[in-house]
Motif scaffolding. Structure first.
Motif, PDB file in Angstrom:
ATOM      1  N   UNK A  24       0.841  -1.216   0.000  1.00  0.00           N
ATOM      2  CA  UNK A  24       0.000   0.000   0.000  1.00  0.00           C
ATOM      3  C   UNK A  24       0.868   1.255   0.000  1.00  0.00           C
ATOM      4  N   UNK A  25       1.943   1.212   0.804  1.00  0.00           N
ATOM      5  CA  UNK A  25       2.821   2.395   0.887  1.00  0.00           C
ATOM      6  C   UNK A  25       3.511   2.633  -0.464  1.00  0.00           C
ATOM      7  N   UNK A  26       3.998   1.562  -1.062  1.00  0.00           N
ATOM      8  CA  UNK A  26       4.679   1.706  -2.352  1.00  0.00           C
ATOM      9  C   UNK A  26       3.676   2.180  -3.403  1.00  0.00           C
ATOM     10  N   UNK A  27       2.457   1.633  -3.371  1.00  0.00           N
ATOM     11  CA  UNK A  27       1.424   2.028  -4.337  1.00  0.00           C
ATOM     12  C   UNK A  27       1.127   3.526  -4.216  1.00  0.00           C
ATOM     13  N   UNK A  28       1.148   4.036  -2.990  1.00  0.00           N
ATOM     14  CA  UNK A  28       0.912   5.476  -2.767  1.00  0.00           C
ATOM     15  C   UNK A  28       1.989   6.303  -3.481  1.00  0.00           C
ATOM     16  N   UNK A  29       3.253   5.900  -3.339  1.00  0.00           N
ATOM     17  CA  UNK A  29       4.353   6.639  -3.995  1.00  0.00           C
ATOM     18  C   UNK A  29       4.228   6.549  -5.520  1.00  0.00           C
ATOM     19  N   UNK A  30       3.863   5.369  -5.995  1.00  0.00           N
ATOM     20  CA  UNK A  30       3.735   5.145  -7.438  1.00  0.00           C
ATOM     21  C   UNK A  30       2.590   5.986  -7.987  1.00  0.00           C
ATOM     22  N   UNK A  31       1.483   6.000  -7.243  1.00  0.00           N
ATOM     23  CA  UNK A  31       0.305   6.763  -7.706  1.00  0.00           C
ATOM     24  C   UNK A  31       0.599   8.264  -7.730  1.00  0.00           C
ATOM     25  N   UNK A  32       1.549   8.715  -6.875  1.00  0.00           N
ATOM     26  CA  UNK A  32       1.904  10.140  -6.859  1.00  0.00           C
ATOM     27  C   UNK A  32       2.858  10.479  -8.005  1.00  0.00           C
ATOM     28  N   UNK A  33       3.164   9.490  -8.846  1.00  0.00           N
ATOM     29  CA  UNK A  33       3.958   9.769 -10.049  1.00  0.00           C
ATOM     30  C   UNK A  33       5.435   9.467  -9.921  1.00  0.00           C
ATOM     31  N   UNK A  34       5.842   8.857  -8.806  1.00  0.00           N
ATOM     32  CA  UNK A  34       7.271   8.553  -8.643  1.00  0.00           C
ATOM     33  C   UNK A  34       7.618   7.187  -9.235  1.00  0.00           C
ATOM     34  N   UNK A  35       8.840   7.067  -9.704  1.00  0.00           N
ATOM     35  CA  UNK A  35       9.348   5.754 -10.103  1.00  0.00           C
ATOM     36  C   UNK A  35       9.962   5.117  -8.854  1.00  0.00           C
ATOM     37  N   UNK A  36       9.584   3.864  -8.576  1.00  0.00           N
ATOM     38  CA  UNK A  36      10.015   3.254  -7.315  1.00  0.00           C
ATOM     39  C   UNK A  36      10.679   1.896  -7.549  1.00  0.00           C
ATOM     40  N   UNK A  37      11.855   1.743  -6.945  1.00  0.00           N
ATOM     41  CA  UNK A  37      12.500   0.422  -6.854  1.00  0.00           C
ATOM     42  C   UNK A  37      12.433   0.025  -5.383  1.00  0.00           C
ATOM     43  N   UNK A  38      11.988  -1.194  -5.092  1.00  0.00           N
ATOM     44  CA  UNK A  38      11.866  -1.631  -3.707  1.00  0.00           C
ATOM     45  C   UNK A  38      12.840  -2.772  -3.449  1.00  0.00           C
TER      46      UNK A  38
END
Ligand code: ADP
Ligand code: ASP
Ligand code: MG
Length: 422
Positions: A24-38
């Motif tokens: 959920x936390x990663x999805x929040x960052x992704x939805x805000x337009x950020x590219x995310x590597x976990x």
């Protein structure tokens, strides 16, 4: 849009519910337009379980096979996280260290990252995916799986952040930042909003397990903005609040708001002390003793050589407790017969306690307050080592927590900044 690396430790990945929260936390960052590597760790307890199984089968298992088994913990948690992200409606793909690849040297169980290929990661990010990369593992030039040492997922995360030139590396863990000392041992410990890179490096190298030392080295070498923060908050807290939370490692000394003389106290129970009594006091003796130890790829920490009496001296040093038996084996086989030491004396029950602070550079009397505080509690100091910004002592490990609490109080670390005792 920013490029962000998130790292989640074992507790943060410790159950299905926690993995859902990470997603959920990663999805929040992704939805805000950020590219995310976990970069996730294995689920809490899993690495210990796997290594425990191996040690039930053999007292000193082969390093290559240990890495084969230990690396599975991160492979499982990474795939589970990718599944959880997909269930949140986020396109995600997981990769093992060897798929990326994360290249390392061949020092099994404590390998060093040599390079990280970013082609696959970038292609997936450009296609709008979240990329999950296993922490803790890599592959050597021969194609063997390696692991990076306990706590190594921190290093994977910062190294990936450096390789892809991420804007920030967020280390999510089970505390909400870096404290003046481990809050599990001293409940009065305070969180620091910022810590200087140098202090973080010392704290990590002296045993503060909140970050693995090599992750801090990578952060410094490649100037990766790195923040330690909690994974246990509401995963949907506003991004702005999250980006300001935790502890930021800063590279600018001026930015450091809390200019205390001593900023933190680190400690480590992973120590063992070894003494060779009655070795000849002549040129080359340190090399004769420590050369074979280094050749066996064992790191030596503190070293003390005593005053010479009648041409012989006593030589003490400390190693990581995990390497104690191997060190003793090397000494018995390659050193004692060659240097003709009179006796080998060992103590596996010692601990190292260190005070750290860049303010120590410009203040005198800091070490003496440390020694006074320990003596007031009747704690015997067995070895001392100092550098510009730290003083470390070796003491009996049963007094470690007592010593840490006393020092925390003596240096005023439980009080608001600006109330230095020196
Ligand atoms: P993770 O599994 O997320 O990597 P770790 O257990 O490796 O977490 O590191 C977090 C732990 O580090 C905390 O729970 C805390 O007990 C310990 N710790 C040790 N020293 C410190 C410190 N100075 N500040 C914060 N935490 C610390
Ligand atoms: N799972 C590994 C360990 O327990 C790596 C890590 O958690 O960072 O040491
Ligand atoms: Mg850790």
């Amino acid at each position: 849009m920013s490029l962000i690396v998130h790292k989640y430790g074992g507790t943060s990945m410790g159950s299905v519910e926690r993995i859902k929260n990470v997603a959920r936390r990663v999805a929040k960052w992704h939805a805000a337009g950020h590219q995310v590597v976990v970069v996730p760790s294995a689920m809490a307890g899993e690495t210990n379980r796997l290594l425990g199984l191996a040690r039930e089968l053999a007292p000193q298992p082969d390093g290559r096979e240990l890495d084969m088994v230990a690396a599975t913990g991160e492979q499982a948690s990474s795939a589970l996280l990718a599944i959880a992200l997909q269930a949140e409606g986020v396109a995600a793909r997981s990769y093992t260290g060897w798929q990326v690849p994360v290249r390392t040297d061949s020092s099994y169980t404590k390998a060093r990252i040599t390079s990280i290929e970013d082609t696959r990661i970038r292609a997936d990010l450009d296609a709008g995916k979240v990329v999950v990369v296993t922490g803790f593992q890599g592959i050597d030039d021969e194609g063997h799986i390696t692991t990076l040492g306990r706590g190594g997922s921190d290093t994977s995360a910062v190294a990936v952040a450096a390789a892809i030139k991420a804007d920030e590396c967020l280390i999510f863990t089970d505390v909400d930042g870096v404290y003046t000392t481990d809050p599990r041992v001293v409940p009065e410990a305070r969180r620091m909003a910022v810590i200087s890179f140098e202090e973080m490096l010392e704290m990590a190298s002296l045993g503060s397990k909140v970050l693995q030392i090599r992750s801090v080295e990578f952060a410094g070498k490649y100037r990766v903005p790195t923040r330690v923060l909690s994974s246990l908050t509401d995963p949907l807290i506003p991004l702005d609040d999250e980006m300001r939370s935790g502890t930021l490692i800063t590279f600018e000394e001026d930015e450091k708001m809390e200019a205390a003389v001593v900023s933190g106290i680190a400690f480590s129970r992973d120590e063992a002390k070894i003494t060779l009594l009655g070795v000849p006091d002549k040129p080359g003796i340190a090399y004769s003793i420590l050369g074979p130890v280094a050749a066996a790829n064992i790191d030596v920490d503190m070293i003390v050589q005593n005053q010479s009496v009648a041409g012989t001296t006593d030589f003490s040093f400390t190693v990581n407790r995990n390497e104690f038996q191997r060190t003793v084996d090397v000494l018995k086989r390659d050193v004692i017969p060659a240097v003709q030491a009179r006796e080998l004396v060992t103590d596996e029950k010692v601990a190292k306690v260190s005070i750290v602070g860049i303010g120590m550079r410009s203040h005198v009397g800091v070490a003496s307050l440390m020694f006074q505080t320990l003596s007031a509690d009747n704690i015997n100091i067995q070895m001392i080592s100092t550098s510009e910004i730290k003083t470390s002592v070796i003491i009996d490990d049963k007094y470690m927590e007592l010593g840490v609490r006393a020092l925390h109080k003596a240096f005023g670390l439980d009080q608001a900044p600006g109330t230095d005792k020196v």
